[in-house]
Scaffold this motif. Structure first.
Motif, short mmCIF file in Angstrom:
data_model
loop_
_atom_site.label_atom_id
_atom_site.label_comp_id
_atom_site.label_asym_id
_atom_site.label_seq_id
_atom_site.Cartn_x
_atom_site.Cartn_y
_atom_site.Cartn_z
N GLU A 367 0.77 -1.44 0.21
CA GLU A 367 -0.26 0.27 -0.23
C GLU A 367 1.01 1.17 -0.08
O GLU A 367 0.61 1.91 -0.24
CB GLU A 367 -0.62 0.22 1.14
N ALA A 368 2.18 1.10 0.57
CA ALA A 368 3.04 2.16 0.75
C ALA A 368 3.08 2.80 -0.48
O ALA A 368 3.52 3.84 -0.95
CB ALA A 368 4.35 2.51 1.86
N LEU A 369 4.12 1.49 -1.12
CA LEU A 369 4.44 1.88 -2.60
C LEU A 369 3.29 1.75 -3.50
O LEU A 369 3.35 3.06 -4.73
CB LEU A 369 4.98 -0.41 -3.02
N ARG A 370 2.31 1.47 -3.28
CA ARG A 370 0.80 2.61 -4.61
C ARG A 370 0.96 3.59 -4.92
O ARG A 370 1.24 4.69 -4.85
CB ARG A 370 -0.37 1.18 -4.76
N SER A 385 6.93 2.62 -8.42
CA SER A 385 5.86 1.61 -7.86
C SER A 385 5.65 0.18 -7.99
O SER A 385 6.38 -0.82 -7.39
CB SER A 385 4.61 1.54 -8.15
N ILE A 386 6.32 -0.24 -9.37
CA ILE A 386 6.48 -1.46 -10.02
C ILE A 386 8.31 -1.81 -9.45
O ILE A 386 7.83 -2.78 -9.28
CB ILE A 386 6.48 -1.43 -11.59
N VAL A 387 9.25 -1.92 -10.02
CA VAL A 387 10.32 -1.53 -9.13
C VAL A 387 10.59 -1.52 -8.28
O VAL A 387 11.09 -2.64 -7.49
CB VAL A 387 11.78 -0.01 -10.33
N GLY A 414 -3.24 -7.09 -4.96
CA GLY A 414 -2.61 -6.24 -5.72
C GLY A 414 -3.63 -5.21 -7.04
O GLY A 414 -3.92 -4.92 -7.64
N ILE A 415 -3.10 -7.46 -7.53
CA ILE A 415 -4.28 -6.67 -9.18
C ILE A 415 -5.48 -7.09 -9.12
O ILE A 415 -5.96 -6.15 -9.75
CB ILE A 415 -2.86 -8.50 -10.36
N ALA A 416 -6.03 -7.85 -8.83
CA ALA A 416 -7.36 -8.40 -8.10
C ALA A 416 -8.17 -6.41 -7.81
O ALA A 416 -9.32 -6.35 -8.26
CB ALA A 416 -7.88 -8.82 -6.56
N SER A 417 -7.37 -5.42 -6.82
CA SER A 417 -7.89 -4.57 -6.45
C SER A 417 -7.66 -3.52 -7.88
O SER A 417 -8.81 -2.22 -7.56
CB SER A 417 -7.38 -3.68 -4.77
N PHE A 418 -6.76 -3.53 -8.60
CA PHE A 418 -6.55 -2.56 -9.82
C PHE A 418 -8.33 -3.31 -10.83
O PHE A 418 -7.98 -1.96 -11.56
CB PHE A 418 -5.79 -2.96 -10.17
N LEU A 419 -8.42 -3.86 -10.77
CA LEU A 419 -10.21 -4.75 -11.49
C LEU A 419 -11.21 -3.99 -11.20
O LEU A 419 -12.15 -4.09 -11.96
CB LEU A 419 -10.14 -6.00 -11.34
N MET A 420 -11.43 -3.01 -9.87
CA MET A 420 -11.89 -2.06 -9.55
C MET A 420 -12.79 -0.86 -9.87
O MET A 420 -11.67 -0.14 -10.39
CB MET A 420 -12.08 -2.12 -8.49
N PRO A 421 -13.52 -0.87 -10.98
CA PRO A 421 -13.65 0.34 -11.70
C PRO A 421 -14.02 2.11 -12.12
O PRO A 421 -13.63 3.01 -11.88
CB PRO A 421 -15.11 0.19 -12.65
#
Length: 525
Positions: A367-370, A385-387, A414-421
């Motif tokens: 969450e801190a990186l995001r 954030s990715i690196v 984290g990937i699942a949370s990115f699917l939220m519209p």
């Protein structure tokens, strides 16, 4: 926020103004222009951008003054179409000041003002004021002009298929974008000013005959009850008019897209536009609407339905994956296959922390990186954030602080949370993930079920402007499920949602040229 009285006097500024700067009394304009100018100059003391231009009207030497704010008014038009025609007038044969202005000034937006607060209000929105001696009223000329951002696609709601335009910070541009989508006179827009100092323009938009009149009245009353010094963004209003301010779930939908706002208006909802922000609020809001994306209605229905099911599945993964992993490792190892539990045990052999602490370390780090990626400049934010996630995850695994399966679980979450519209529902999931993790670490799967039960019970009691949050699943209404878990084809969605609208008539009518009465609703989308 309570209004703070200002006791310090400012020059010759009237005492009643000094006592409450954000609730001006209705002081009428005096026939003596010098008295009005003295009050106005005292109010605008140390305001270098406020222009007072003295001049005489024509050959009669009638004294007048032009008042505007440099940067808010169109000074070129003021000079050419207001000041020059009045100075060059040869006779004054008109009966009133308004006739003088109407005959000599080629500007359409002209109206009379009668009080000092009216002068303040008109000047602050970019209009030009004319005050004439021996006249107990002034003239407001609508000539606002200021810099504004060009219309572009919203970065927070990108689409592959769909319009590429979004709201901006200028409210009149936003209302015009809605008018371009819904070209019908039944689209109503009520304006009010909120904020003692900012007096921010707020517009309540709805379609008469489609939107429930009780809903419109409730939204308007809640807005009128707001007592605050300033409204600088839509979040101020959202927090003050929602039903349950302590709930982690959003109770108003927000969007930057005119097509989304127009679609909600056609469903019978109310749109709140706020000057100074591209974010508009939509009421009421349901859980299903937060799980819908604009492209759901532009792609074929079977594709949209598949993606919507995928979205719901990953909603539960984003909420429960770390908690389920912690519960299984801590209390329910017998539920895992022997080969899998041996693999996980081997990877955790050197880990000094229990699964719950390990999960907290990884989730908080992620969450801190995001958040760091959001706050950093756009050019480096995504890379950091990715690196950062890759480097920290690999270093933590190599150092024996976390196990490889935990890194994988957190990555999938984290990937699942990115699917939220919608960002609002995504942040709610991220917040609720931590208390469920604690319950799972203390009580295992029983704690996970307790957390799910608590959330569902809360959602069942939650309402948004009187509409149940889980409508139409709870209470269950079969006919309204055609746009919840599935997106039915357009030829099957012939009626509007009855829980938004008081008009359940078909969306398609026999004749498009027919003018509907308020009781029969607006035109089709």
């Amino acid at each position: 926020m309570k209004d703070m009285g200002i006791k310090k006097k400012r020059g010759n500024f009237p005492k009643q103004f000094n006592e409450s700067m954000n609730s001006f009394p209705e002081i009428p304009l005096s026939p003596r222009m010098e008295e009005n100018i003295e009050i106005l100059k005292s109010a605008y003391q140390d305001c270098s951008d406020v222009v007072f231009r003295d001049f005489s009207i024509g050959s009669s030497e009638m004294k007048a003054v032009l008042l505007y704010i440099d940067g808010l008014s169109n000074t070129e038009v003021v000079d050419q179409h207001v000041l020059m025609p009045l100075i060059q007038m040869k006779d004054l044969e008109y009966d009133s000041i308004l006739e003088i202005v109407k005959k000599e000034i080629s500007v359409s937006d002209i109206k009379e003002i009668y009080t000092i607060p009216d002068v303040f209000k008109q000047v602050s929105i970019g209009n030009t004021i004319i005050l004439i001696d021996e006249q107990s009223k002034g003239i407001s000329i609508g000539l606002p002009k200021w810099e504004k951002r060009s219309i572009a696609e919203p970065e927070s709601e990108p689409v592959i298929r769909g319009p590429r335009e979004g709201f901006i910070e200028t409210i009149r541009v936003n209302t015009s974008l809605l008018r371009r989508k819904i070209r019908h006179p039944l689209l109503k827009m009520k304006q009010m000013d909120i904020g003692g100092y900012t007096e921010t323009q707020v517009i309540v938009a709805y379609i008469e005959g489609i939107a429930d009149s009780a809903l419109v009245e409730e939204v308007t009353n809640r807005l009128k009850r707001i007592k605050i010094d300033s409204i600088l963004e839509s979040g101020y209003i959202e927090e003050m008019i929602q039903d349950s301010p302590l709930s982690p779930f959003p109770q108003l939908l927000n969007t930057e897209r005119p097509d989304v706002a127009a679609a909600c208006l056609l469903e019978g909802r109310v749109v709140i536009l706020i000057d100074g922000t591209p974010i508009t609020l939509i009421a009421p809001c349901t859980f299903a609407s937060l799980m819908q994306a604009p492209e759901d209605f532009y792609n074929p229905f079977y594709i949209s339905t598949f993606i919507r099911w995928l979205r719901y599945i990953f909603f539960f993964i984003a909420l429960l994956a770390p908690s389920a992993y912690v519960a299984l490792l801590t209390f329910h190892q017998e539920m895992l296959p022997s080969s899998l539990i041996l693999t996980i045990a081997g990877s955790r052999e050197q880990i000094p922390f229990p699964a719950l602490v390990e999960a907290f370390i990884m989730e908080i780090t992620f969450e801190a990186l995001r958040e760091a990626g959001v706050r950093l400049p756009k050019q480096v934010g995504a890379a950091v954030s990715i690196v950062g996630a890759l480097v920290i995850g690999q270093a933590a695994t190599a150092a024996g602080l976390v196990s490889s399966p935990m890194v994988m679980v957190v990555a999938i979450t984290g990937i699942a949370s990115f699917l939220m519209p919608r960002y609002a529902i995504g942040i709610s999931i991220r917040m609720l993930r931590f208390p469920i993790m604690i319950l799972s670490g203390v009580m295992g799967l029983l704690g996970v079920m307790l957390g799910i039960t608590t959330i569902v019970a809360h959602l069942c009691t939650l309402k948004s402007f009187g509409v149940p949050y889980l409508q139409s699943a709870a209470p269950l209404k079969i006919r309204n499920l055609k746009d919840i878990l599935i997106r039915a084809p357009w030829w099957a969605m012939e009626t509007r949602p009855e829980f938004y609208s008081n008009d359940a008539s078909p969306l398609r009518r026999e004749s498009k040229n027919q003018m509907p009465s308020p009781s029969k609703g607006g035109d089709e989308s």
